[in-house]
Design an enzyme around this catalytic site. Structure first.
Site, PDB file in Angstrom:
ATOM      1  N   SER A 252       0.846  -1.188   0.000  1.00 46.40           N
ATOM      2  CA  SER A 252       0.000   0.000   0.000  1.00 46.40           C
ATOM      3  C   SER A 252       0.877   1.231   0.000  1.00 46.40           C
ATOM      4  O   SER A 252       2.076   1.164   0.263  1.00 46.40           O
ATOM      5  CB  SER A 252      -0.893   0.015   1.235  1.00 46.40           C
ATOM      6  OG  SER A 252      -0.099   0.335   2.356  1.00 46.40           O
ATOM      7  N   LYS A 253       0.253   2.344  -0.324  1.00 44.26           N
ATOM      8  CA  LYS A 253       0.990   3.579  -0.493  1.00 44.26           C
ATOM      9  C   LYS A 253       1.716   4.006   0.780  1.00 44.26           C
ATOM     10  O   LYS A 253       2.730   4.687   0.713  1.00 44.26           O
ATOM     11  CB  LYS A 253       0.012   4.669  -0.949  1.00 44.26           C
ATOM     12  CG  LYS A 253       0.704   5.830  -1.601  1.00 44.26           C
ATOM     13  CD  LYS A 253      -0.140   6.468  -2.675  1.00 44.26           C
ATOM     14  CE  LYS A 253       0.613   7.634  -3.305  1.00 44.26           C
ATOM     15  NZ  LYS A 253       1.771   7.231  -4.086  1.00 44.26           N
ATOM     16  N   ARG A 254       1.192   3.568   1.913  1.00 39.41           N
ATOM     17  CA  ARG A 254       1.808   3.994   3.157  1.00 39.41           C
ATOM     18  C   ARG A 254       3.256   3.537   3.292  1.00 39.41           C
ATOM     19  O   ARG A 254       4.089   4.236   3.811  1.00 39.41           O
ATOM     20  CB  ARG A 254       0.988   3.495   4.355  1.00 39.41           C
ATOM     21  CG  ARG A 254       0.155   4.604   4.971  1.00 39.41           C
ATOM     22  CD  ARG A 254      -0.822   4.047   5.978  1.00 39.41           C
ATOM     23  NE  ARG A 254      -1.770   3.161   5.346  1.00 39.41           N
ATOM     24  CZ  ARG A 254      -2.115   1.972   5.812  1.00 39.41           C
ATOM     25  NH1 ARG A 254      -1.572   1.520   6.918  1.00 39.41           N
ATOM     26  NH2 ARG A 254      -3.002   1.244   5.192  1.00 39.41           N
ATOM     27  N   GLY A 256       5.431   2.906   0.902  1.00 39.65           N
ATOM     28  CA  GLY A 256       6.379   3.356  -0.114  1.00 39.65           C
ATOM     29  C   GLY A 256       5.650   3.595  -1.407  1.00 39.65           C
ATOM     30  O   GLY A 256       4.434   3.741  -1.414  1.00 39.65           O
TER      31      GLY A 256
END
Ligand code: GLU
Length: 477
Positions: A252-254, A256
């Site tokens: 997920s974007k969190r 990276g």
């Protein structure tokens, strides 16, 4: 076997997730491997998620990655892609067919009613799903109300039995029908839901294989029920494994970067990203890791796609990119490198010199975004000496080497790479030093480091004056 027809069906919701690229790639590889067709279909019926420019962006990314598709409506000489938002009439016709066949029904329940229904279900630990209130409205009453009241249309899902997905990757997965919702097919704004538009289009576009991410597996029994309600054949399904972070949490974007655009900005080459993404859940059955797109097309089969989640390892991507930086044609390398130097404001003022800098650092470059760090020595006017370099410079014999070198340099007004070879031979003869003992002090003096670009390439960039200056500086250390 009849023709293989697959589709890539992104919803344009902004950036392009690497998982999306993987889905596009696997569909592409499967189509090309079987000499079939790949269709690009933009699933843009969710008006609340519409993002300006997302489609253009998606198309740009696909073309950057070299993934072309085959069919679509004529757009003045060019074709495709299909846009679901331009096919609304089709979905309306099909919903009407289902209502007429008593396979679907209008639902007039208000949002408030549904909300309180859900709250009650939650309070009793029941599955949250539509309770079927509007299923039982007599047809003539329902028809009349449809003309007057806001409504959605729902599928009549059988309340007994099970629906089985025979997945080409995951095998048999059974879902109990009593846990499947009477899903909405048409929303009150007149737009179809994903489920309806997806199934109608897959049927009309004669899709033979639906290859998509595992997150869609729970939707698949709903789709199969829809195929059955229409009386259609179902395509074959293949759900690709989830992408995971190295700690095995869902990518997920969190944690990276997950957008293809992030990797473009990092200076990742399309062939590296494609090669890397191909190995997210697939391998050829041997330990080969470097594949051209053509090799992937030849080798790709769904049989070799794993069920287990695929770990996204950024270091491996960077390593792979380094491999491609060193193996693409020099001309292309220089062209991309010069663009990056321009963008990063790295300019010697001379194109040839810029090219020489790029050639010099090529063996050590993993991504183009590293250019500032890797080229720093060529833009600095002074040297930073590494400790190990100083040790070489301070060796007893080094002074003699440097003096001889300066002497030899004097006889060359313009120093070419060939001249430099002769110069070093001269120094070797007069000092009796050779190999490492000769080259290391010189390298240390010229670059301040004990490893780094090849010296003749450094020379090409520095020129005689700068080299002379640095050798003198070393002599006086
Ligand atoms: N529109 C869906 C998505 O955004 C497509 C899922 C499918 O391939 O059926 O991924």
């Amino acid at each position: 076997m009849s023709e293989i027809r697959v589709r890539f069906a992104p919803s344009p919701t902004g950036f392009v997730h690497v998982g999306s690229l993987r889905t596009a790639l696997f569909n592409y590889l499967f189509a090309r491997h079987h000499h079939g067709k790949l269709i690009l279909r933009i699933e843009d019926t969710d008006q609340t998620r519409y993002v300006q420019g997302a489609v253009e962006n998606m198309i740009k990314v696909l073309s950057w990655a070299g993934l072309d598709y085959d069919e679509g409506p004529d757009r003045g000489g060019n074709f495709g892609p299909y846009y679901q938002s331009q096919r609304l009439d089709l979905y309306h016709d099909h919903v009407q067919r289902l209502i007429d066949a008593d396979q679907a029904y209008p639902c007039f329940c208000s949002e408030e009613r549904l909300q309180s229904m859900r709250e009650k279900q939650a309070a009793h630990n029941l599955p949250i799903m539509y309770d079927g209130t509007c299923r039982h409205i007599p047809t003539d009453v329902a028809r009349k109300r449809m003309r007057e009241e806001s409504h959605v249309v729902r599928l009549k899902v059988p309340s007994q039995g099970e629906t089985v997905v025979d997945d080409l990757i995951r095998g048999r997965v059974a879902f109990r029908n009593n846990l499947l919702d009477d899903q909405v097919l048409l929303k009150s704004d007149g737009y179809p839901t994903y489920h309806l538009a997806n199934v109608v289009d897959d049927h009309l576009m004669q899709i033979s294989h639906v290859i998509r991410g595992e997150e869609w597996l729970p939707s698949t029994p709903k789709h199969i029920l829809l195929y059955q309600a229409f009386g259609w054949h179902t395509p074959q399904f293949a759900h690709l494994p989830l992408l995971l972070n190295p700690d095995r949490s869902k990518l997920s974007k969190r944690q990276g970067d997950v957008a293809v655009e992030d990797y473009q900005q990092k200076g990742i080459l399309p062939e590296a990203l494609i090669n890397f993404v191909a190995l997210l859940g697939w391998n050829r059955g041997d330990d080969q890791e470097i594949f051209t797109l053509e090799e992937l097309v030849q080798s790709f089969t769904l049989k070799r796609v794993n069920k287990a989640g695929a770990v996204f390892d950024l270091h491996k991507l960077e390593w792979m990119n380094g491999y491609y930086i060193r193996h693409i044609k020099e001309e292309r390398y220089l062209q991309i490198g010069l663009q990056w130097m321009g963008k990063l404001g790295l300019d010697s003022g001379n194109r040839q010199t810029n090219e020489n800098i790029l050639k010099a650092i090529r063996p050590a470059l993993n991504t183009f975004a590293d250019l500032p760090e890797k080229t720093a020595m060529f833009f600095a006017d002074t040297l930073n000496y590494e400790e190990e370099a100083l040790q070489w410079i301070r060796k007893e014999k080094s002074k003699e080497i440097f003096s001889r070198l300066l002497k030899e340099l004097e006889s060359y007004p313009q120093l070419t790479v060939n001249d430099f070879g002769s110069v070093m031979k001269g120094v070797q003869k007069s000092t009796g030093c050779k190999g490492q003992d000769l080259w290391m002090p010189v390298r240390a003096a010229i670059t301040g480091m004990t490893h780094g670009p090849e010296l003749p390439l450094v020379l090409l960039v520095f020129g005689k004056n700068k080299i002379t200056r640095f050798i003198k500086q070393a002599l006086n250390l």
